[in-house]
Design an enzyme around this catalytic site. Structure first.
Site, PDB file in Angstrom:
ATOM      1  N   PHE A 163      47.029  22.725  26.692  1.00  0.00           N
ATOM      2  CA  PHE A 163      46.185  21.859  27.526  1.00  0.00           C
ATOM      3  C   PHE A 163      44.721  21.883  27.108  1.00  0.00           C
ATOM      4  O   PHE A 163      43.996  20.919  27.327  1.00  0.00           O
ATOM      5  CB  PHE A 163      46.315  22.238  29.010  1.00  0.00           C
ATOM      6  CG  PHE A 163      46.003  23.679  29.289  1.00  0.00           C
ATOM      7  CD1 PHE A 163      46.983  24.657  29.140  1.00  0.00           C
ATOM      8  CD2 PHE A 163      44.731  24.066  29.678  1.00  0.00           C
ATOM      9  CE1 PHE A 163      46.699  25.996  29.373  1.00  0.00           C
ATOM     10  CE2 PHE A 163      44.432  25.400  29.924  1.00  0.00           C
ATOM     11  CZ  PHE A 163      45.427  26.367  29.766  1.00  0.00           C
TER      12      PHE A 163
ATOM     13  N   PHE B 222      50.098  32.218  35.933  1.00  0.00           N
ATOM     14  CA  PHE B 222      48.861  31.618  35.449  1.00  0.00           C
ATOM     15  C   PHE B 222      48.974  31.552  33.926  1.00  0.00           C
ATOM     16  O   PHE B 222      49.584  32.433  33.306  1.00  0.00           O
ATOM     17  CB  PHE B 222      47.604  32.374  35.901  1.00  0.00           C
ATOM     18  CG  PHE B 222      46.384  31.634  35.444  1.00  0.00           C
ATOM     19  CD1 PHE B 222      46.034  30.435  36.045  1.00  0.00           C
ATOM     20  CD2 PHE B 222      45.637  32.062  34.354  1.00  0.00           C
ATOM     21  CE1 PHE B 222      44.974  29.687  35.560  1.00  0.00           C
ATOM     22  CE2 PHE B 222      44.573  31.318  33.881  1.00  0.00           C
ATOM     23  CZ  PHE B 222      44.233  30.130  34.491  1.00  0.00           C
ATOM     24  N   THR B 223      48.384  30.531  33.337  1.00  0.00           N
ATOM     25  CA  THR B 223      48.588  30.230  31.912  1.00  0.00           C
ATOM     26  C   THR B 223      48.358  31.443  31.002  1.00  0.00           C
ATOM     27  O   THR B 223      49.244  31.846  30.257  1.00  0.00           O
ATOM     28  CB  THR B 223      47.664  29.072  31.491  1.00  0.00           C
ATOM     29  OG1 THR B 223      46.328  29.402  31.875  1.00  0.00           O
ATOM     30  CG2 THR B 223      48.073  27.765  32.157  1.00  0.00           C
TER      31      THR B 223
ATOM     32  N   LYS C 107      34.763  33.779  38.429  1.00  0.00           N
ATOM     33  CA  LYS C 107      35.053  32.967  39.621  1.00  0.00           C
ATOM     34  C   LYS C 107      34.366  33.564  40.843  1.00  0.00           C
ATOM     35  O   LYS C 107      33.169  33.430  41.009  1.00  0.00           O
ATOM     36  CB  LYS C 107      36.570  32.874  39.827  1.00  0.00           C
ATOM     37  CG  LYS C 107      37.274  31.916  38.861  1.00  0.00           C
ATOM     38  CD  LYS C 107      37.625  32.553  37.566  1.00  0.00           C
ATOM     39  CE  LYS C 107      38.590  31.732  36.749  1.00  0.00           C
ATOM     40  NZ  LYS C 107      38.770  32.286  35.406  1.00  0.00           N
TER      41      LYS C 107
ATOM     42  N   ARG D  97      46.763  19.956  35.867  1.00  0.00           N
ATOM     43  CA  ARG D  97      47.560  21.153  36.121  1.00  0.00           C
ATOM     44  C   ARG D  97      48.984  20.680  36.379  1.00  0.00           C
ATOM     45  O   ARG D  97      49.465  20.627  37.495  1.00  0.00           O
ATOM     46  CB  ARG D  97      47.032  21.946  37.328  1.00  0.00           C
ATOM     47  CG  ARG D  97      45.685  22.602  37.102  1.00  0.00           C
ATOM     48  CD  ARG D  97      45.698  23.972  36.431  1.00  0.00           C
ATOM     49  NE  ARG D  97      45.698  24.007  35.001  1.00  0.00           N
ATOM     50  CZ  ARG D  97      45.160  24.984  34.270  1.00  0.00           C
ATOM     51  NH1 ARG D  97      44.515  25.963  34.824  1.00  0.00           N
ATOM     52  NH2 ARG D  97      45.271  24.994  32.961  1.00  0.00           N
TER      53      ARG D  97
ATOM     54  N   TYR E 103      23.929  50.770  23.386  1.00  0.00           N
ATOM     55  CA  TYR E 103      25.333  50.634  22.951  1.00  0.00           C
ATOM     56  C   TYR E 103      26.250  51.466  23.842  1.00  0.00           C
ATOM     57  O   TYR E 103      27.313  51.016  24.244  1.00  0.00           O
ATOM     58  CB  TYR E 103      25.494  51.070  21.485  1.00  0.00           C
ATOM     59  CG  TYR E 103      26.861  50.705  20.952  1.00  0.00           C
ATOM     60  CD1 TYR E 103      27.074  49.466  20.342  1.00  0.00           C
ATOM     61  CD2 TYR E 103      27.943  51.565  21.103  1.00  0.00           C
ATOM     62  CE1 TYR E 103      28.333  49.101  19.891  1.00  0.00           C
ATOM     63  CE2 TYR E 103      29.209  51.207  20.651  1.00  0.00           C
ATOM     64  CZ  TYR E 103      29.397  49.977  20.046  1.00  0.00           C
ATOM     65  OH  TYR E 103      30.640  49.613  19.611  1.00  0.00           O
TER      66      TYR E 103
ATOM     67  N   ASP F 138      45.970  40.352  40.316  1.00  0.00           N
ATOM     68  CA  ASP F 138      45.037  39.415  39.681  1.00  0.00           C
ATOM     69  C   ASP F 138      44.035  39.043  40.762  1.00  0.00           C
ATOM     70  O   ASP F 138      44.291  38.204  41.616  1.00  0.00           O
ATOM     71  CB  ASP F 138      45.778  38.180  39.151  1.00  0.00           C
ATOM     72  CG  ASP F 138      44.824  37.190  38.491  1.00  0.00           C
ATOM     73  OD1 ASP F 138      43.604  37.285  38.740  1.00  0.00           O
ATOM     74  OD2 ASP F 138      45.297  36.319  37.743  1.00  0.00           O
TER      75      ASP F 138
HETATM   76  N1  F0G Z   1      43.804  34.564  36.439  1.00  0.00           N
HETATM   77  C1  F0G Z   1      43.518  33.472  37.167  1.00  0.00           C
HETATM   78  C2  F0G Z   1      44.133  33.296  38.507  1.00  0.00           C
HETATM   79  C3  F0G Z   1      42.644  32.506  36.642  1.00  0.00           C
HETATM   80  O1  F0G Z   1      42.361  31.428  37.368  1.00  0.00           O
HETATM   81  C4  F0G Z   1      42.077  32.701  35.358  1.00  0.00           C
HETATM   82  C5  F0G Z   1      41.208  31.698  34.763  1.00  0.00           C
HETATM   83  C6  F0G Z   1      42.420  33.856  34.647  1.00  0.00           C
HETATM   84  C7  F0G Z   1      43.286  34.779  35.220  1.00  0.00           C
HETATM   85  C8  F0G Z   1      41.897  34.129  33.256  1.00  0.00           C
HETATM   86  O2  F0G Z   1      40.587  34.505  33.304  1.00  0.00           O
HETATM   87  O3  F0G Z   1      39.395  32.657  32.076  1.00  0.00           O
HETATM   88  O4  F0G Z   1      38.270  34.828  32.593  1.00  0.00           O
HETATM   89  O5  F0G Z   1      40.019  34.737  30.874  1.00  0.00           O
HETATM   90  N2  F0G Z   1      41.115  30.552  35.179  1.00  0.00           N
HETATM   91  C9  F0G Z   1      40.227  29.498  34.707  1.00  0.00           C
HETATM   92  C10 F0G Z   1      40.484  28.239  35.484  1.00  0.00           C
HETATM   93  C11 F0G Z   1      40.221  29.280  33.246  1.00  0.00           C
HETATM   94  O6  F0G Z   1      39.837  27.222  35.171  1.00  0.00           O
HETATM   95  O7  F0G Z   1      41.289  28.241  36.416  1.00  0.00           O
HETATM   96  P1  F0G Z   1      39.508  34.156  32.133  1.00  0.00           P
END
Ligand code: F0G
Length: 462
Positions: free
Chosen positions: A453, A128-129, A262, A386, A76, A219
């Site tokens: 989405f 980014f979303t 990624k 997108r 832990y 990021d």
């Molecule tokens: N920043 C970027 C540039 C991303 O592409 C993503 C995730 C995140 C932050 C968030 O990270 O998913 O680990 O919580 N992108 C994925 C995509 C979901 O399909 O582009 P996460």
């Protein structure tokens, strides 16, 4: 190994284990797609032939990483794997303190809550979303300060991830530096088509932000891919290794959020990395509320081990050249076939320009969503929208955000598919493009409140 000019590249690995793919018919896919509300996120993976939904968490791990999984120390507190991960982040990225999280958005949540006050403005090289949503939930307003070329799918500008420093300085002067806690700088800009920022631009950004006492939050989700593009395209970097360039990028920033799913070649994981001890202390306290103890965050010991090893593999020059090389191979094939795509080709996928492919479908009928659905119908290849669906609604007016870029992303998982898969994908996209006049668009019949989405449902316009 240095590549000899004009010779082909090949994958710097051989395949030790395979995962059979499911094949199905067009008739079956019609039903699967209808059941999924014409949203590729709602398809079952077993109903997909080649999965290009995302490059997130979809990498093939190496035998070294799998061996690391067996070395998981599932204590832990104070897991051995945490210290290995911490040391790796410090060595390769240079940040002083690290807090593991289950994935990138958890790190975004923590840093947003710590640094943003209600009424603040958050400039970034496009949104980014999840990043933008966390900024908004913390009371901030995102401001896009990316160069204009990034919004033009046909501009061949090499560094479409760059920040327009004039726009940024105007914003600082207009709102006041005390209203801007940080600039969010992404290495390769996902929503712009996987486009890199140049080192030159980053250095100028550092100078400008230092002048006003504003932080840069990095990021770093696809930092190795960005470093590769700098190595290939920017003067003075051809002889530097990808690892050296990654370090140089990180050293120009104050803190980072990482979705390790990624670049870093793992199926789950992320972290927040910071230099400022006071911020680290707050983050370390917050992580226990939302994720877990600060020596595991949201990760199992074994996953931290696979991540530490993945980081070292991700910056290897042979790896990154083959990874981006495969994306370029698909992109160039589609360009040769005349299919409208975002140019230059980005590093993690090929982005189809749905506006040009479906000029007769208005954004109210979700052209990119409809195009992704049609590609799935044709070949079982799963892509991602997108465009206007991903852009969501304006938090104040409640109206759709209508982005200039209306794209379908063919995202390439790392080390998973072969060149033959790329050929099959290209043939399907070309066929759909040639028959695009038959596509009429979709209407949205269910819309969730956040990040719509992922779960929205659609029906065809008749
Ligand atoms: N920043 C970027 C540039 C991303 O592409 C993503 C995730 C995140 C932050 C968030 O990270 O998913 O680990 O919580 N992108 C994925 C995509 C979901 O399909 O582009 P996460």
């Amino acid at each position: 190994m240095k590549r000899i000019k004009n010779r082909s590249w090949a994958e710097p690995y051989k395949i030790k284990m395979v995962e059979p793919l499911f094949m199905n018919t067009r008739q079956q896919r019609e039903k699967f797609l209808m059941d999924a509300g014409y949203n590729t996120f709602l398809l079952k993976s077993r109903d997909v032939y080649i999965d290009l939904l995302t490059d997130s968490g979809t990498s093939a791990m190496s035998d070294r990483q799998w061996a690391g999984i067996m070395m998981g120390d599932e204590s832990y507190a104070g897991s051995e794997n945490f210290y290995h991960l911490e040391e790796t982040v410090q060595n390769y990225y240079g940040y002083k303190h690290i807090i593991p999280t289950h994935q990138g958005r958890a790190a975004e949540h923590i840093i947003s809550q710590i640094l943003i006050k209600k009424g603040d403005f958050l400039p970034g090289n496009m949104y980014f979303t999840t990043t933008r949503l966390h900024q908004e939930l913390a009371g901030g307003t995102f401001v896009d300060v990316i160069v204009d070329e990034a919004h033009d799918a046909n501009s061949e500008f090499k560094f479409k991830g760059n920040i327009n420093l004039e726009k940024l300085e105007n914003l600082i002067k207009e709102k006041g530096a005390d209203k801007i806690p940080y600039v969010c700088m992404a290495t390769t800009v996902n929503m712009a088509g996987g486009q890199p920022i140049s080192m030159q631009n980053l250095k100028e950004l550092r100078k400008l932000t230092s002048k006003y006492g504003i932080k840069i939050i990095h990021d770093m989700t696809r930092v190795a891919e960005n470093a590769y593009m700098i190595q290939q395209l920017e003067e003075g970097y051809a002889k530097k290794t990808c690892a050296e360039i990654v370090r140089e990028i990180c050293d120009l920033t104050d803190a980072a959020t990482m979705s390790a799913k990624k670049d870093a070649l793992v199926n789950i994981g992320g972290f927040l990395a910071v230099n400022d001890y006071a911020v680290f202390e707050k983050a370390r306290n917050m992580v226990v509320i939302y994720e877990g103890l600060h020596t595991y965050g949201g990760m199992a010991g074994r996953d931290m081990e696979a991540l530490a090893i993945g980081i070292t593999e991700s910056v290897n020059d042979d790896h990154i050249q083959a990874r981006v090389g495969q994306v370029m191979y698909l992109g160039n094939k589609l360009i040769q076939a005349g299919v409208p795509v975002v140019k230059p080709i980005g590093t993690h996928g090929v982005f189809l320009n749905a506006r040009e492919i479906l000029p007769h479908v208005s954004q109210d009928n979700f052209p990119a969503q409809a195009l992704a659905a049609e590609i799935y119908l044709d070949s079982g290849v799963r892509a991602m929208e997108r465009g206007v669906v991903s852009a969501g609604r304006n938090i104040k007016t409640g109206l759709h955000n209508y982005p200039k870029l209306e794209l379908v992303r063919l995202t390439i998982p790392r080390r998973v598919y072969t060149q033959a898969h790329m050929d099959v994908i290209a043939e399907s996209v070309e066929y759909v493009y040639q028959n695009a006049h038959k596509i009429k668009g979709l209407k949205m019949v269910y819309e969730p409140k956040y990040l719509r989405f992922f779960q929205a449902r659609f029906e065809p316009v008749i």
